[in-house]
Write a protein that holds these residues in place. Structure first.
Motif, PDB file in Angstrom:
ATOM      1  N   GLY A 145       0.817  -1.215   0.000  1.00 22.30           N
ATOM      2  CA  GLY A 145       0.000   0.000   0.000  1.00 22.30           C
ATOM      3  C   GLY A 145       0.841   1.250   0.000  1.00 22.30           C
ATOM      4  N   LEU A 146       0.289   2.281  -0.613  1.00 20.06           N
ATOM      5  CA  LEU A 146       0.951   3.593  -0.649  1.00 20.06           C
ATOM      6  C   LEU A 146      -0.112   4.666  -0.455  1.00 20.06           C
ATOM      7  CD1 LEU A 146       3.584   4.980  -3.078  1.00 20.06           C
ATOM      8  CD2 LEU A 146       1.402   6.175  -2.873  1.00 20.06           C
ATOM      9  N   VAL A 147       0.165   5.593   0.454  1.00 24.96           N
ATOM     10  CA  VAL A 147      -0.688   6.780   0.526  1.00 24.96           C
ATOM     11  C   VAL A 147       0.163   8.015   0.286  1.00 24.96           C
ATOM     12  CG1 VAL A 147      -2.463   5.833   2.082  1.00 24.96           C
ATOM     13  CG2 VAL A 147      -0.472   7.016   3.066  1.00 24.96           C
ATOM     14  N   GLY A 148      -0.447   8.983  -0.375  1.00 27.38           N
ATOM     15  CA  GLY A 148       0.140  10.304  -0.425  1.00 27.38           C
ATOM     16  C   GLY A 148      -0.324  11.061   0.805  1.00 27.38           C
ATOM     17  N   THR A 149       0.545  11.954   1.290  1.00 25.89           N
ATOM     18  CA  THR A 149       0.180  12.846   2.390  1.00 25.89           C
ATOM     19  C   THR A 149       0.681  14.244   2.012  1.00 25.89           C
ATOM     20  OG1 THR A 149       2.253  12.319   3.551  1.00 25.89           O
ATOM     21  CG2 THR A 149       0.301  11.021   4.148  1.00 25.89           C
ATOM     22  N   HIS A 150       0.446  15.220   2.885  1.00 24.43           N
ATOM     23  CA  HIS A 150       0.946  16.591   2.775  1.00 24.43           C
ATOM     24  C   HIS A 150      -0.095  17.600   2.289  1.00 24.43           C
ATOM     25  CE1 HIS A 150       3.609  20.036   2.269  1.00 24.43           C
ATOM     26  NE2 HIS A 150       3.312  20.103   0.992  1.00 24.43           N
ATOM     27  N   THR A 151      -0.950  17.245   1.319  1.00 21.14           N
ATOM     28  CA  THR A 151      -1.894  18.281   0.869  1.00 21.14           C
ATOM     29  C   THR A 151      -3.027  18.468   1.869  1.00 21.14           C
ATOM     30  OG1 THR A 151      -3.435  16.869  -0.352  1.00 21.14           O
ATOM     31  CG2 THR A 151      -1.467  17.587  -1.538  1.00 21.14           C
ATOM     32  N   HIS A 152      -3.196  17.505   2.758  1.00 22.79           N
ATOM     33  CA  HIS A 152      -4.277  17.521   3.763  1.00 22.79           C
ATOM     34  C   HIS A 152      -5.659  17.364   3.137  1.00 22.79           C
ATOM     35  CE1 HIS A 152      -1.825  19.533   7.245  1.00 22.79           C
ATOM     36  NE2 HIS A 152      -1.080  18.734   6.495  1.00 22.79           N
ATOM     37  N   THR A 153      -5.724  17.058   1.866  1.00 21.72           N
ATOM     38  CA  THR A 153      -6.995  17.032   1.140  1.00 21.72           C
ATOM     39  C   THR A 153      -7.191  15.660   0.512  1.00 21.72           C
ATOM     40  OG1 THR A 153      -6.665  19.361   0.675  1.00 21.72           O
ATOM     41  CG2 THR A 153      -8.305  18.201  -0.674  1.00 21.72           C
ATOM     42  N   PRO A 154      -8.213  14.917   0.960  1.00 19.18           N
ATOM     43  CA  PRO A 154      -8.347  13.554   0.464  1.00 19.18           C
ATOM     44  C   PRO A 154      -8.756  13.501  -0.997  1.00 19.18           C
ATOM     45  CG  PRO A 154     -10.235  14.109   1.847  1.00 19.18           C
ATOM     46  CD  PRO A 154      -9.275  15.265   1.921  1.00 19.18           C
ATOM     47  N   THR A 155      -8.149  12.584  -1.711  1.00 21.97           N
ATOM     48  CA  THR A 155      -8.574  12.323  -3.085  1.00 21.97           C
ATOM     49  C   THR A 155      -9.436  11.053  -3.074  1.00 21.97           C
ATOM     50  OG1 THR A 155      -6.588  11.030  -3.506  1.00 21.97           O
ATOM     51  CG2 THR A 155      -6.513  13.369  -4.071  1.00 21.97           C
ATOM     52  N   SER A 156     -10.193  10.847  -4.118  1.00 24.69           N
ATOM     53  CA  SER A 156     -11.076   9.668  -4.160  1.00 24.69           C
ATOM     54  C   SER A 156     -10.668   8.755  -5.310  1.00 24.69           C
ATOM     55  CB  SER A 156     -12.527  10.111  -4.299  1.00 24.69           C
ATOM     56  OG  SER A 156     -12.659  10.912  -5.454  1.00 24.69           O
ATOM     57  N   ASP A 157      -9.360   8.636  -5.515  1.00 23.51           N
ATOM     58  CA  ASP A 157      -8.865   7.847  -6.653  1.00 23.51           C
ATOM     59  C   ASP A 157      -8.211   6.549  -6.209  1.00 23.51           C
ATOM     60  OD1 ASP A 157      -6.680   9.101  -5.427  1.00 23.51           O
ATOM     61  OD2 ASP A 157      -5.506   9.068  -7.272  1.00 23.51           O
ATOM     62  N   GLU A 158      -8.715   5.988  -5.092  1.00 22.17           N
ATOM     63  CA  GLU A 158      -8.111   4.747  -4.586  1.00 22.17           C
ATOM     64  C   GLU A 158      -8.102   3.682  -5.670  1.00 22.17           C
ATOM     65  OE1 GLU A 158     -10.533   6.376  -3.057  1.00 22.17           O
ATOM     66  OE2 GLU A 158     -12.346   5.275  -3.493  1.00 22.17           O
ATOM     67  N   ARG A 159      -6.990   2.983  -5.758  1.00 20.40           N
ATOM     68  CA  ARG A 159      -6.823   1.957  -6.782  1.00 20.40           C
ATOM     69  C   ARG A 159      -6.151   0.734  -6.169  1.00 20.40           C
ATOM     70  NH1 ARG A 159      -4.484   5.827 -11.493  1.00 20.40           N
ATOM     71  NH2 ARG A 159      -4.769   7.376  -9.856  1.00 20.40           N
ATOM     72  N   LEU A 160      -6.464  -0.410  -6.711  1.00 19.06           N
ATOM     73  CA  LEU A 160      -5.746  -1.629  -6.356  1.00 19.06           C
ATOM     74  C   LEU A 160      -5.313  -2.279  -7.656  1.00 19.06           C
ATOM     75  CD1 LEU A 160      -4.759  -3.818  -4.454  1.00 19.06           C
ATOM     76  CD2 LEU A 160      -7.082  -4.696  -4.310  1.00 19.06           C
TER      77      LEU A 160
END
Ligand SMILES: [Fe+2]
Ligand SMILES: [Fe+2]
Length: 314
Positions: A208-223
């Motif tokens: 798994g990988l998450v981006g952090t820092h923008t504080h704004t959730p994206t809805s582009d989760e992918r597997l």
């Protein structure tokens, strides 16, 4: 891909949760919860009130946050570190970002060899390039935690994260294939493109990988087909009515009347909690299913979106 599900209230959410997760009879699933930047007192408060129950009800083996904004929005203190990593709260690993050294206590926390990970591409810091591994309760694998700073639009300079990954990828791959590790990654970056490129580079290596820092959730989760789950930015856990966690008054002033130089303070409004829950195969070390989770304190509303790999092409 399944659709987004909404639940009003903790009871409704926790009753429905088992159906969203892989069946209990399926052996060898390791559940890892990755959260992003936890901002200030309101962020800590919602973690303390929600995480213990979430960890228990979802049978989460190990939980991570990004801790760069824990102390008043800037850095981390020993007291806060101790508070959140106490078993009663349940944070197991804390990654960091560009605010890693806003509080000098970070150096003592680091020296204590505790569960804090600094970005491995920080410049001129002894030993920082080592990818730490943590025990995962009820798993024979260990959790290898990669934490990297992106390069785009950062105030400070960092070593090249892409070069670093090229140098460690084969070792990580061997540890995953050899049954020793599960690899997760926090890419602390402004640019979505950097985060996505890193996710695809580690396809079939990182669970798994998450981006952090923008504080704004994206809805582009992918597997991916190979079992790497990623989300460009998991989003902060912190005040909902805010500008990336900071008070509206201070933020408005910063942009609309910059000459006034008002201090930036964390908003005291109700929070939301954002996370990415991975269900990882103990056998392969890669992800079978992943879930984007969000919880709003003011409305007690949960959002859950499960993502499965693309269907096989016929
Ligand atoms: Fe942050
Ligand atoms: Fe940051």
């Amino acid at each position: 891909m399944s659709g987004v599900q909404y639940f009003r209230g903790n009871d409704a959410f926790f009753e429905a949760l088992p159906q969203a997760l892989l069946p209990a009879s399926r052996e060898g699933v390791v559940r890892i919860l990755m959260m992003g930047d936890v901002v200030g007192r309101p962020g800590r408060k919602i973690v303390k009130s929600v995480l213990p129950q979430l960890k228990h009800r979802a049978k989460i083996n190990i939980a991570t946050i990004n801790g760069e904004n824990l102390a008043g929005g800037f850095g981390i203190t020993q007291k806060i570190f101790n508070e959140l990593t106490a078993p009663a709260v349940g944070i197991d690993v804390i990654t960091m970002g560009n605010h890693w050294c806003d509080k000098p206590e970070v150096h003592a926390i680091r020296k204590s060899g505790a569960r804090m990970v600094l970005p491995q591409n920080l410049k001129n810091l002894d030993g920082v390039t080592v990818i730490p591994e943590f025990e995962i309760p009820n798993s024979r694998r260990r959790l290898a935690v990669v934490n990297l700073m992106g390069l785009f639009a950062m105030k400070h300079e960092y070593n090249d994260p892409f070069e670093f990954l090229e140098s460690v990828k084969s070792t990580l791959e061997a540890k995953v294939q050899g049954g020793q590790c599960i690899v997760i990654v926090d890419v602390h970056a402004e640019a979505s493109s950097e985060k996505q490129a890193i996710a695809w580079f580690l396809d079939g290596v990182a669970a798994g990988l998450v981006g952090t820092h923008t504080h704004t959730p994206t809805s582009d989760e992918r597997l991916t087909r190979k079992g790497t789950a990623f989300l460009t930015d998991v989003g902060m856990t912190g005040p909902y009515e805010s500008v990336i966690g900071m008070s509206l008054a201070g933020s408005m002033c910063r942009y609309f009347s910059p000459k006034q130089k008002k201090p930036q303070e964390v908003s005291e409004n109700d929070s939301w909690l954002c996370g990415f829950l991975l269900e990882v195969s103990e056998h392969t070390g890669l992800t079978l299913a992943a879930h984007r989770l969000q919880y709003r304190e003011d409305t007690e509303e949960w959002t859950l979106r499960t993502v499965t790999p693309p269907a096989a092409k016929t």
